[in-house]
Motif scaffolding. Sequence first.
Motif, PDB file in Angstrom:
ATOM      1  N   HIS A 111       0.830  -1.203   0.000  1.00  0.00           N
ATOM      2  CA  HIS A 111       0.000   0.000   0.000  1.00  0.00           C
ATOM      3  C   HIS A 111       0.872   1.264   0.000  1.00  0.00           C
ATOM      4  O   HIS A 111       0.554   2.246  -0.699  1.00  0.00           O
ATOM      5  CB  HIS A 111      -0.924  -0.005   1.216  1.00  0.00           C
ATOM      6  CG  HIS A 111      -2.104  -0.909   1.040  1.00  0.00           C
ATOM      7  ND1 HIS A 111      -3.040  -1.097   2.034  1.00  0.00           N
ATOM      8  CD2 HIS A 111      -2.528  -1.681  -0.003  1.00  0.00           C
ATOM      9  CE1 HIS A 111      -3.982  -1.932   1.610  1.00  0.00           C
ATOM     10  NE2 HIS A 111      -3.677  -2.302   0.378  1.00  0.00           N
TER      11      HIS A 111
ATOM     12  N   THR B 148       0.780   4.018  -2.883  1.00  0.00           N
ATOM     13  CA  THR B 148       0.433   5.387  -2.506  1.00  0.00           C
ATOM     14  C   THR B 148       1.551   6.359  -2.886  1.00  0.00           C
ATOM     15  O   THR B 148       1.284   7.465  -3.406  1.00  0.00           O
ATOM     16  CB  THR B 148       0.144   5.449  -1.000  1.00  0.00           C
ATOM     17  OG1 THR B 148      -0.870   4.504  -0.675  1.00  0.00           O
ATOM     18  CG2 THR B 148      -0.317   6.840  -0.592  1.00  0.00           C
TER      19      THR B 148
ATOM     20  N   LEU C  49      -6.711   0.400   1.145  1.00  0.00           N
ATOM     21  CA  LEU C  49      -5.918   1.309   0.310  1.00  0.00           C
ATOM     22  C   LEU C  49      -6.680   2.596   0.013  1.00  0.00           C
ATOM     23  O   LEU C  49      -6.098   3.702   0.067  1.00  0.00           O
ATOM     24  CB  LEU C  49      -5.539   0.605  -0.990  1.00  0.00           C
ATOM     25  CG  LEU C  49      -4.753   1.443  -2.003  1.00  0.00           C
ATOM     26  CD1 LEU C  49      -3.446   1.938  -1.404  1.00  0.00           C
ATOM     27  CD2 LEU C  49      -4.503   0.649  -3.279  1.00  0.00           C
TER      28      LEU C  49
END
Length: 800
Positions: free
Chosen positions: A561, A565, A616
């Motif tokens: 994640h 990101t 997420l």
Amino acid sequence: MPILKSLGMADSKVPRAGTLPLRSSRNPFEEVSGLEEEEAAELGALPNGTSCRRRATLEKLAGLSPFRLGKTPGRQAGSPRDGQPRSFLGRVLLPGIRRSSADFGLLARLQGSRAQSDEEAAGEAARKLAFLRLGRGPKPLQASLAERVVPAGEAAPEPPPKVPEPPKVKEPLSVLEILSLIQQRELARADEHILELEAEELASSGGGAPGPPKAEGAGGGRRARDVALLYEALQREMWALVRETLAGPGLGAGSGAGAVAQLGQVLVQEEAADGRRGPEAARKLRARWAEAVARAARERLEAAAPGAPGGLAGQLEALRGRLLEDMGVVRGRLAPSYPAGLGAFGIYLRGYHGALAEWIGAAARRRLPLADRYALLHWHNEVYPREVLGLVDMVALENGELGPLLSPGTLRGLEDECVTDVKAQTRAALLRVLQEDGEHWGSTEDWSSNLAQDVCELLEEHTERAPRISQEFGERMAHCCLGGLAEFLQSFQQRVERFHENPGVRELPPDTYISRTISLVNCGPPLRALAERLARVGPPESEPAREAAASALDRVIRLCHRILTDLLFQELQPHFSKLMRRKWLNSSEALDGIVGTLGAKALALRRMQDEPYQALVAELHRRALVEYVRPLFRGRLRCGSARTRSRVAGRLREDAAQLERLFRRLESQASWLDAVVPRLAEVLRLEDTPSIQMEVGVLVRDYPDIRQKHVATLLDIRGLRHTAARQEILAVTRDLELCEVAALSPPRDRAFFADIPVPRPPVCLSLPLFLGRLTLSRLACLPWPRPPAPSPLRRPQSRR
């Protein structure tokens, strides 16, 4: 000898009664002379004074012996039936004397010559009778004796009254006649005569009622041997009958229900006789019958198992079919033929159960592969009790339930071997699967990972089979597989970290890199569900392994994640840098770029499974608002007038509404973030101090990680400095600084202001006043700038 002369019989040539003279040129005395001498030496003299050798010779030549070798339906040819007297010569010479087993060999020698002479004589007589009938014509009708004596018209006299005949004395059968009954499987009659012979032997030896007179001194020993031999022959036929009756529907003529009924009658007779014999002399044929049933069952099972295909599982299936087939024969035909008191069905069931226990015990002692061990345990614990014993009548057992096929120690050993093999095999298989899957992570080819599916299939093969064997075995197998899964996930985590740390991976196309990362994230939910299921099934000591597995998966998902990101916000960073400037107040270009990029990238993220996708999107929602608010706290804007504060607050509310619509469309569950920007806008917009205090209090309540420095920065942005109103507003958040940080810090997924740094405000000090308050000793502790070190002198270069 006078009796023989009166009958007109010579000593050397006595014709056989009821047969034609022998046509053989050989002298019968020459054939039997040797045996007769041996018998005469052993037997001695007969009760009438003649020698046993003389009696045996006359008896054989005159046809007094009723024995013929060979089987015929019913009785032996030429043998007297029960209750009929023997020939006259036999009654005169040997009254009540039973022939012994010594006649066996003698009759076998004379059988050839007699059979040949009998056939020739019978054929010649039949031809003569047929010729006479043809020449003489039909026989004329003659008047009866009553018609010739009584004149016509007169009544015939009454016949004289019949004189009742004396009751016929039942003569004992000889040993060969009893043996013939056994061979013809007239077992009940044969056993009755054997019991009579045994009683005669006991009486002659002085142990019971007086029996027939002894022929010689050794007669008692000969009779006892005859009884033993007859019992051996009887048992051979009985146990052969037990084997034959289990063969199924194709029973022979001597193996029908009548023969089985006679076998049962023999067992009843012998059990009654054992009561008379006493415990030491009891023959215990009922126990030997049970042993014979067990031997027959063992032979039937051994014959069914070896030819079955499919390894041990196929052999066990063949055993199941044979058991059901044979128990059907026992239930339908054999058990009803036995006397009810014998409990035949229970005897057969116990026999098959014992034979099966021996077969399975021998199989368990071998070194079996894992699949065969599973098959053996499943058949023992599930198939046999449900599909075999569940279909038979357990009430028919006299002594309660059947014992287990395998002992608890043997079962425990098989389970231990299964657990050990599963631990070793799954560890190697999981590492092999991880190695094969990891080789494709860095490739640019189109590839989809099946890592989680392969891992679940490897472990579920064992975790699903073990509980069907027993609950305890299922718990042990679940604990074993959970430990192997935790070790695998730790290796998986380390390999994922090495994959993302590899600099060469960054050279992959962005879409390929994102696709590989999403594939790694998608391994988490099924493996986490498997770990939770194994922990529920397993024993309480499985909790540490479950926590280790969950921790490894959490680290993998958080890493992936964070990678996704960071990639996304690297692309969004130019748009966030345009926020909180004067151009931002008049144009929505920056926010439109943020919303458009997030919406486009979210399409690729939808390939992620639901659970990690929700996590997420929540992180993207939080990170987007943090990056949106960060420029505000950096002090890019100064709202000195009420009009400017109103414009900034309105712009903040518009952007907050647009971001809320975006993340609602992306199915974000982090709705707690929707109010953060409107709350900040209200703090900037409001003018009266009580309203600002109330709004700050709500902000502190909803977002506990906000600090006094964040509120002070907001007050600086709106131009509220060094006033009493500022101190009143900051007093709302002052208490937070005095509390424990650990007690007030929210969880990581609910932290917001903790990720927003605040620049320290400049501090202006009055230097003369400050220095006046310091003593000389404290001034000496202050750091003073050091003079620069002198540079080394350079030599002047000589001029040329």
